[in-house]
Design a protein around this motif. Structure first.
Motif, PDB file in Angstrom:
ATOM      1  N   ALA A 147       0.826  -1.217   0.000  1.00 38.44           N
ATOM      2  CA  ALA A 147       0.000   0.000   0.000  1.00 38.44           C
ATOM      3  C   ALA A 147       0.855   1.260   0.000  1.00 38.44           C
ATOM      4  O   ALA A 147       0.375   2.333  -0.401  1.00 38.44           O
ATOM      5  CB  ALA A 147      -0.931  -0.004   1.213  1.00 38.44           C
ATOM      6  N   TYR A 148       2.112   1.146   0.447  1.00 34.01           N
ATOM      7  CA  TYR A 148       2.999   2.313   0.475  1.00 34.01           C
ATOM      8  C   TYR A 148       3.967   2.336  -0.701  1.00 34.01           C
ATOM      9  O   TYR A 148       4.624   3.356  -0.935  1.00 34.01           O
ATOM     10  CB  TYR A 148       3.775   2.364   1.789  1.00 34.01           C
ATOM     11  CG  TYR A 148       2.935   2.903   2.911  1.00 34.01           C
ATOM     12  CD1 TYR A 148       2.917   4.265   3.200  1.00 34.01           C
ATOM     13  CD2 TYR A 148       2.121   2.068   3.669  1.00 34.01           C
ATOM     14  CE1 TYR A 148       2.127   4.772   4.209  1.00 34.01           C
ATOM     15  CE2 TYR A 148       1.320   2.562   4.675  1.00 34.01           C
ATOM     16  CZ  TYR A 148       1.327   3.923   4.942  1.00 34.01           C
ATOM     17  OH  TYR A 148       0.527   4.420   5.947  1.00 34.01           O
ATOM     18  N   VAL A 199      -7.939   7.062   6.140  1.00 38.60           N
ATOM     19  CA  VAL A 199      -7.364   6.982   4.800  1.00 38.60           C
ATOM     20  C   VAL A 199      -5.870   6.654   4.851  1.00 38.60           C
ATOM     21  O   VAL A 199      -5.201   6.656   3.817  1.00 38.60           O
ATOM     22  CB  VAL A 199      -7.587   8.305   4.023  1.00 38.60           C
ATOM     23  CG1 VAL A 199      -9.064   8.566   3.839  1.00 38.60           C
ATOM     24  CG2 VAL A 199      -6.915   9.483   4.733  1.00 38.60           C
ATOM     25  N   VAL A 200      -5.349   6.382   6.037  1.00 39.90           N
ATOM     26  CA  VAL A 200      -3.937   6.016   6.188  1.00 39.90           C
ATOM     27  C   VAL A 200      -3.827   4.496   6.185  1.00 39.90           C
ATOM     28  O   VAL A 200      -4.342   3.839   7.097  1.00 39.90           O
ATOM     29  CB  VAL A 200      -3.361   6.599   7.501  1.00 39.90           C
ATOM     30  CG1 VAL A 200      -1.918   6.155   7.694  1.00 39.90           C
ATOM     31  CG2 VAL A 200      -3.444   8.112   7.490  1.00 39.90           C
ATOM     32  N   ALA A 228      -9.929  -3.213   2.914  1.00 31.52           N
ATOM     33  CA  ALA A 228      -9.573  -1.814   2.669  1.00 31.52           C
ATOM     34  C   ALA A 228      -8.122  -1.703   2.203  1.00 31.52           C
ATOM     35  O   ALA A 228      -7.803  -0.908   1.300  1.00 31.52           O
ATOM     36  CB  ALA A 228      -9.783  -0.997   3.943  1.00 31.52           C
ATOM     37  N   LEU A 229      -7.242  -2.498   2.796  1.00 24.59           N
ATOM     38  CA  LEU A 229      -5.849  -2.508   2.371  1.00 24.59           C
ATOM     39  C   LEU A 229      -5.716  -2.982   0.929  1.00 24.59           C
ATOM     40  O   LEU A 229      -5.006  -2.377   0.116  1.00 24.59           O
ATOM     41  CB  LEU A 229      -5.030  -3.428   3.286  1.00 24.59           C
ATOM     42  CG  LEU A 229      -4.369  -2.814   4.513  1.00 24.59           C
ATOM     43  CD1 LEU A 229      -3.646  -3.890   5.302  1.00 24.59           C
ATOM     44  CD2 LEU A 229      -3.400  -1.715   4.122  1.00 24.59           C
ATOM     45  N   ALA A 230      -6.393  -4.089   0.613  1.00 24.68           N
ATOM     46  CA  ALA A 230      -6.312  -4.645  -0.738  1.00 24.68           C
ATOM     47  C   ALA A 230      -6.836  -3.643  -1.770  1.00 24.68           C
ATOM     48  O   ALA A 230      -6.251  -3.489  -2.858  1.00 24.68           O
ATOM     49  CB  ALA A 230      -7.096  -5.949  -0.812  1.00 24.68           C
ATOM     50  N   LEU A 231      -7.929  -2.969  -1.455  1.00 18.81           N
ATOM     51  CA  LEU A 231      -8.472  -1.966  -2.365  1.00 18.81           C
ATOM     52  C   LEU A 231      -7.492  -0.808  -2.553  1.00 18.81           C
ATOM     53  O   LEU A 231      -7.298  -0.316  -3.684  1.00 18.81           O
ATOM     54  CB  LEU A 231      -9.806  -1.446  -1.819  1.00 18.81           C
ATOM     55  CG  LEU A 231     -10.505  -0.367  -2.655  1.00 18.81           C
ATOM     56  CD1 LEU A 231     -10.859  -0.919  -4.029  1.00 18.81           C
ATOM     57  CD2 LEU A 231     -11.755   0.137  -1.935  1.00 18.81           C
ATOM     58  N   SER A 232      -6.873  -0.392  -1.455  1.00 19.29           N
ATOM     59  CA  SER A 232      -5.884   0.679  -1.535  1.00 19.29           C
ATOM     60  C   SER A 232      -4.714   0.286  -2.432  1.00 19.29           C
ATOM     61  O   SER A 232      -4.259   1.075  -3.258  1.00 19.29           O
ATOM     62  CB  SER A 232      -5.377   1.032  -0.137  1.00 19.29           C
ATOM     63  OG  SER A 232      -4.322   1.960  -0.193  1.00 19.29           O
ATOM     64  N   VAL A 233      -4.240  -0.951  -2.279  1.00 19.27           N
ATOM     65  CA  VAL A 233      -3.134  -1.437  -3.101  1.00 19.27           C
ATOM     66  C   VAL A 233      -3.527  -1.436  -4.575  1.00 19.27           C
ATOM     67  O   VAL A 233      -2.776  -0.967  -5.444  1.00 19.27           O
ATOM     68  CB  VAL A 233      -2.713  -2.850  -2.662  1.00 19.27           C
ATOM     69  CG1 VAL A 233      -1.721  -3.453  -3.655  1.00 19.27           C
ATOM     70  CG2 VAL A 233      -2.092  -2.817  -1.270  1.00 19.27           C
ATOM     71  N   VAL A 235      -5.859   0.264  -6.244  1.00 18.46           N
ATOM     72  CA  VAL A 235      -6.103   1.585  -6.845  1.00 18.46           C
ATOM     73  C   VAL A 235      -4.812   2.390  -6.947  1.00 18.46           C
ATOM     74  O   VAL A 235      -4.481   2.940  -8.007  1.00 18.46           O
ATOM     75  CB  VAL A 235      -7.163   2.360  -6.032  1.00 18.46           C
ATOM     76  CG1 VAL A 235      -7.291   3.781  -6.544  1.00 18.46           C
ATOM     77  CG2 VAL A 235      -8.503   1.646  -6.100  1.00 18.46           C
ATOM     78  N   THR A 236      -4.069   2.471  -5.845  1.00 18.28           N
ATOM     79  CA  THR A 236      -2.893   3.348  -5.831  1.00 18.28           C
ATOM     80  C   THR A 236      -1.734   2.789  -6.656  1.00 18.28           C
ATOM     81  O   THR A 236      -0.927   3.559  -7.174  1.00 18.28           O
ATOM     82  CB  THR A 236      -2.414   3.596  -4.386  1.00 18.28           C
ATOM     83  OG1 THR A 236      -2.127   2.338  -3.746  1.00 18.28           O
ATOM     84  CG2 THR A 236      -3.481   4.343  -3.594  1.00 18.28           C
ATOM     85  N   THR A 237      -1.644   1.463  -6.797  1.00 16.66           N
ATOM     86  CA  THR A 237      -0.577   0.888  -7.622  1.00 16.66           C
ATOM     87  C   THR A 237      -0.767   1.271  -9.081  1.00 16.66           C
ATOM     88  O   THR A 237       0.204   1.583  -9.793  1.00 16.66           O
ATOM     89  CB  THR A 237      -0.541  -0.636  -7.476  1.00 16.66           C
ATOM     90  OG1 THR A 237      -0.274  -0.980  -6.107  1.00 16.66           O
ATOM     91  CG2 THR A 237       0.563  -1.239  -8.341  1.00 16.66           C
ATOM     92  N   VAL A 238      -2.017   1.247  -9.548  1.00 24.69           N
ATOM     93  CA  VAL A 238      -2.295   1.677 -10.930  1.00 24.69           C
ATOM     94  C   VAL A 238      -1.866   3.131 -11.127  1.00 24.69           C
ATOM     95  O   VAL A 238      -1.230   3.476 -12.130  1.00 24.69           O
ATOM     96  CB  VAL A 238      -3.797   1.502 -11.251  1.00 24.69           C
ATOM     97  CG1 VAL A 238      -4.128   2.126 -12.606  1.00 24.69           C
ATOM     98  CG2 VAL A 238      -4.172   0.025 -11.244  1.00 24.69           C
ATOM     99  N   ILE A 239      -2.207   3.981 -10.163  1.00 21.03           N
ATOM    100  CA  ILE A 239      -1.843   5.397 -10.253  1.00 21.03           C
ATOM    101  C   ILE A 239      -0.322   5.566 -10.229  1.00 21.03           C
ATOM    102  O   ILE A 239       0.252   6.327 -11.024  1.00 21.03           O
ATOM    103  CB  ILE A 239      -2.486   6.192  -9.099  1.00 21.03           C
ATOM    104  CG1 ILE A 239      -4.008   6.152  -9.217  1.00 21.03           C
ATOM    105  CG2 ILE A 239      -1.985   7.634  -9.084  1.00 21.03           C
ATOM    106  CD1 ILE A 239      -4.726   6.742  -8.027  1.00 21.03           C
TER     107      ILE A 239
END
Length: 260
Positions: A147-148, A199-200, A228-233, A235-239
């Motif tokens: 996620a980071y 959101v962190v 929530a972690l999986a969704l964050s990974v 979405v943000t990885t694509v970005i």
């Protein structure tokens, strides 16, 4: 690339030994702080293990991994630009995901080893771990790190495009430590900024990890945080990958790949 990093690190044996000594010296104060404040903190962390020493150990173990995920790639790209090795690497038939993995792999592997040693030192000092939840805990840590990683991707894109990461990795880590429940539960954060903790990514990861390893919680009880972690990974990885690809495309077209 990871083997090269290992050979380089192994040549500085004293530094490697001192890093483990520093690790030991960092855990011992955590033990005394945890035991001293345990009566005070027990109620507020009752849903995350109830043991303040264990609460702190897991937070201290995960933060360096998060910092490595956010900061390794931009640092490696900046170093590669300065030494000229990045341009050479980009001339080889290697895909972008493999390049990112090669640049970040050693630091993340080393950070994972140090995190494991922190937890083992905590166990040696009396921390209780539900070993049955170890596999799930490792998945949660992996998702937290992933996620980071997009922070590092965007920071790497900034280094390529503008030759600076604009302190983005440090800002992400500091915000995560402040809002993510590393040293205290998010429930004690002032209400006017508490919603920012939602959101962190590390707040979801640590909450789920503590429940699994300190309370032996089931998968169903942490599915919300893990989801929530999986969704964050996702979405943000694509970005992050889009930002890095765009920056690489720009520097190649401009011919500034090797320009410091």
């Amino acid at each position: 690339m990871m083997r090269m990093e290992w050979i380089t690190a192994r040549s500085y044996r004293l530094r490697m030994v001192l890093s483990f000594v520093t690790l030991l010296l960092a855990v011992v104060p955590v033990y005394f702080i945890g035991r001293a404040l345990d009566p005070t903190m027990a109620a507020s962390i009752s849903t995350e293990g109830g043991d303040y020493f264990g609460f702190l150990v897991l937070g201290v173990a995960v933060v360096p991994l998060v910092a490595a995920a956010a900061g390794t790639l931009p640092a490696a790209i900046a170093s590669g630009i300065g030494t000229g090795t990045l341009e050479t690497q980009l001339c080889t038939p290697i895909g972008l995901p493999a390049l990112v993995a090669g640049l970040c792999g050693y630091s993340l592997a080393w950070g994972a080893l140090r995190a494991a040693l922190v937890v083992l030192l905590g166990v040696a000092l009396g921390m209780h771990i539900a070993w049955s939840g170890l596999a799930l805990g490792m998945v949660i840590v992996l998702l937290t790190v992933l996620a980071y990683l997009p922070v590092g991707l965007v920071a790497g894109a900034l280094v390529l495009r503008f030759r600076t990461a604009a302190e983005l990795p440090k800002l992400a880590v500091y915000a995560s430590v402040f809002l993510g429940g590393v040293y205290y539960p998010t429930s004690v954060i002032p209400t006017w900024i508490r919603h920012l903790a939602d959101v962190v990514p590390i707040s979801f990861g640590l909450r789920a990890l503590r429940r699994v390893l300190l309370q032996d919680a089931s998968v169903s009880s942490v599915v919300g945080d893990v989801g929530a972690l999986a969704l964050s990974v996702a979405v943000t990885t694509v970005i992050g990958m889009y930002a890095l690809r765009s920056a690489l495309r720009h520097v190649r077209q401009a011919g500034t790949t090797g320009q410091y």
